[in-house]
Design a protein around this motif. Structure first.
Motif, PDB file in Angstrom:
ATOM      1  N   GLY A   1       1.158  -1.434  -0.138  1.00  0.00           N
ATOM      2  CA  GLY A   1       0.197   0.338  -0.437  1.00  0.00           C
ATOM      3  C   GLY A   1       0.794   1.153  -0.291  1.00  0.00           C
ATOM      4  O   GLY A   1       0.990   2.087  -0.882  1.00  0.00           O
TER       5      GLY A   1
ATOM      6  N   THR B   1      -5.103   2.706  -4.034  1.00  0.00           N
ATOM      7  CA  THR B   1      -4.266   2.559  -2.967  1.00  0.00           C
ATOM      8  C   THR B   1      -5.504   0.996  -2.751  1.00  0.00           C
ATOM      9  O   THR B   1      -4.938  -0.478  -2.924  1.00  0.00           O
ATOM     10  CB  THR B   1      -4.084   2.617  -1.859  1.00  0.00           C
TER      11      THR B   1
ATOM     12  N   VAL C   1      -3.854  -2.942  -4.454  1.00  0.00           N
ATOM     13  CA  VAL C   1      -3.405  -3.976  -2.385  1.00  0.00           C
ATOM     14  C   VAL C   1      -4.408  -5.242  -3.062  1.00  0.00           C
ATOM     15  O   VAL C   1      -3.748  -6.025  -2.573  1.00  0.00           O
ATOM     16  CB  VAL C   1      -4.173  -2.996  -1.532  1.00  0.00           C
TER      17      VAL C   1
END
Lengths: 304, 277
Positions: A160, A196, A200
């Motif tokens: 992240g 993100t 992720v």
């Protein structure tokens, strides 16, 4: 005697001496208080307490980040290649797309490249897990009083942070090329965090794949997946350029949703629906991967 | 050095086998090829070639097709680039393989055994050629589906295939050297897709060089991918004369780039072989 040997081992393990130390002390303390009867039970209860999850995860995360910092080649590649791709896409397709849509193609290409950077970098994490399995680092961590969940969590947290870093670099490149934020500070900050989510989730998928397959497969398969998502997303060319039968697939895939959410947050347009869809996609992938990933990681750690 | 020692029969008959280089090469080649059949690498190789075909053709057909109307179809225009992308992907995954080998220390083990020093490299190269041939076959099959055809004589068609394989061989060689020299699989992974996408998009393979902004046209026209594309396009031919003729001014620069590219790997190869002694 067993305590001193335990202590020695934790100190030799790079990056973790502090935790090991306090733990060992903690253990001595515990054993003095409760006597030898609970020796086998107590430490397990201590290291798996949620209280330790955050500090342990953070130590392991900074270990991964430090390792990346000491590998300038792959670090530079992670940052420079996406910038080159963004410039190329802008030169090659920017003109034609701007003519078709009426506004700068950058509102789609910048998010597209941010996602490509996020996803292509995920391979490094996957290969990293495999290397640590082969080197025996995972099994070394497994015998230490480290929170069981922190190994995997630290991988995802580090990914992240990496994604935020590449997004920042691509954001600056976009600003230089002519990207402008018209929706205020708050939405600009939100724009920054959107890659993100799916990034992720994709990292989790790559790590899961890494725990179950050969090295070359991890690299090639994840490259094929992100390239497919890139070619068939609304950030590559506008939706109406795809044949009618393909448009639903292009419109509803996670990368298109990410791009649309980011387009809405920078240029203006619908935000809530695409953002919700991104979160659903990410949560779905994370949910599918969670159990196989945990089992695979456990197996990798116990195999040595 | 090791070859002569290995080839000379020893005094104690039967105490030491006399390995044949050809057989060793074959064993090491099969060692690389067999796992690809078992662990699904063949599938990813085929998938990559298909992906490049659909990924360039479907989204760009309308938008870029109108700039390439001098040719009979956009498929005919795009095919050289598709073949080049597929071959580059195959070559770079071979490089990743060698980086992995060198990290695992198998290179050093081979050096301690009675194996000629070039045999492992030769085996890796022939395994890469297997991947490249597969990539070429699949991308040509995909090309036929979207409407690509060979219009030239048989010699030109053979030239097209050999040209693509030659480029693949050069890329495998350099990629292999980079893989062994860096011994860092993490760094090699980034090379699988992004650089070739950047060079591919920035070439005359997607749209004519005149369509690019003025300041970058010189680079676009002369960079290796564009020159490969010009040569392959001429070899493939077309129903219209727009594909270009097979002449030295068209083929020459592409050949020069291949030779230059492979030559760039030679100092690297020398450095690598010296380093481990």
């Amino acid at each position: 005697m067993s305590i001193t040997s335990h202590d020695k081992r934790t100190i030799t393990l790079d990056g973790l001496p502090e935790v090991g130390h306090t733990h060992a002390r903690h253990r001595i303390h515990q054993q003095r208080k409760t006597g030898p009867k609970h020796r086998a039970v107590r430490p397990a209860a201590v290291e798996s307490s949620p209280r330790h999850l955050v500090p342990h995860t953070w130590i392991l995360t900074s270990r991964i980040l430090r390792r990346w910092g000491r590998d300038p080649t792959s670090m530079a590649e992670t940052l420079i290649l996406p910038v080159a791709l963004l410039t190329t896409l802008n030169v090659v397709l920017g003109d034609a797309i701007s003519k078709v849509t009426g506004h700068s193609a950058l509102y789609g290409t910048v998010p597209l490249v941010a996602m490509v950077a996020a996803m292509s970098g995920a391979t490094v994490g996957g290969i990293g897990v495999m290397r640590e399995r082969t080197d025996g680092l995972l099994s070394r961590l497994w015998v230490l009083p480290v929170h069981r969940a922190s190994g995997l969590l630290s991988r995802l947290v580090a990914d992240g942070l990496r994604i935020m870093m590449t997004t920042a670099v691509i954001m600056v490149t976009g600003l230089v090329l002519g990207l402008r934020f018209h929706q205020g500070i708050l939405r600009t900050v939100a724009w920054f965090f959107v890659p993100t989510f799916f990034g992720v989730a994709f990292s989790a998928a790559v790590v899961t794949l890494a725990l179950y397959s050969a090295k070359t497969i991890v690299v090639e398969a994840s490259a094929i997946v992100w390239a497919l998502l890139m070619f068939f997303s609304t950030g590559f060319v506008p939706l109406d350029q795809y044949p009618g039968w393909l448009q639903p697939a292009v419109r509803h895939q996670p990368m298109s949703y990410t791009i649309e959410a980011m387009r809405g947050l920078s240029l203006g347009g619908p935000v809530r629906t695409p953002l919700l869809a991104v979160l659903l996609w990410s949560a779905g992938i994370a949910a599918v991967c969670a159990i196989p990933m945990a089992i695979g990681y456990r197996r990798a750690s116990m195999r040595g | 050095m090791t070859t002569t020692a290995a080839a000379r029969p020893t005094t104690a008959a039967g105490a030491r086998p006399t390995p044949s280089t050809i057989q060793q090469w074959w064993v090491l080649t099969v060692r690389v090829i067999m796992p690809t059949l078992r662990n699904g690498e063949v599938v990813t190789q085929v998938a990559a070639s298909v992906m490049f075909t659909v990924g360039f053709y479907i989204p760009l057909k309308h938008m870029m097709g109108m700039f390439a109307q001098s040719m009979s179809s956009y498929a005919q225009y795009l095919m050289p680039l598709i073949a080049l992308q597929a071959i580059a992907f195959a070559a770079v995954s071979a490089a990743f393989r060698s980086a992995t080998d060198s990290v695992q220390g198998i290179d050093r083990r081979f050096k301690s055994m009675p194996i000629a020093s070039m045999t492992p490299l030769g085996a890796r190269m022939s395994a890469s050629m297997y991947r490249c041939s597969l990539a070429l076959a699949v991308s040509l099959a995909c090309g036929y589906v979207i409407g690509f055809r060979f219009y030239g004589p048989v010699a030109h068609t053979v030239g097209f295939c050999l040209g693509v394989l030659l480029i693949g061989a050069a890329m495998s060689f350099v990629g292999d050297m980079i893989g062994v020299a860096s011994a860092n699989p993490e760094a090699t992974t980034h090379m699988t897709m992004l650089p070739q996408l950047i060079f591919g998009l920035m070439s005359a393979g997607v749209q004519p060089a005149e369509r690019f902004p003025k300041w970058i046209q010189g680079f676009v026209r002369n960079q290796p991918v564009s020159q490969f594309v010009y040569a392959l396009r001429a070899l493939a031919g077309d129903s219209t004369p727009a594909a270009g003729a097979v002449t030295w001014p068209v083929i020459g620069p592409a050949l020069a780039w291949v030779v230059a590219y492979a030559a760039a790997g030679i100092p690297l190869a020398i450095w690598v072989s010296r380093r481990r002694r």
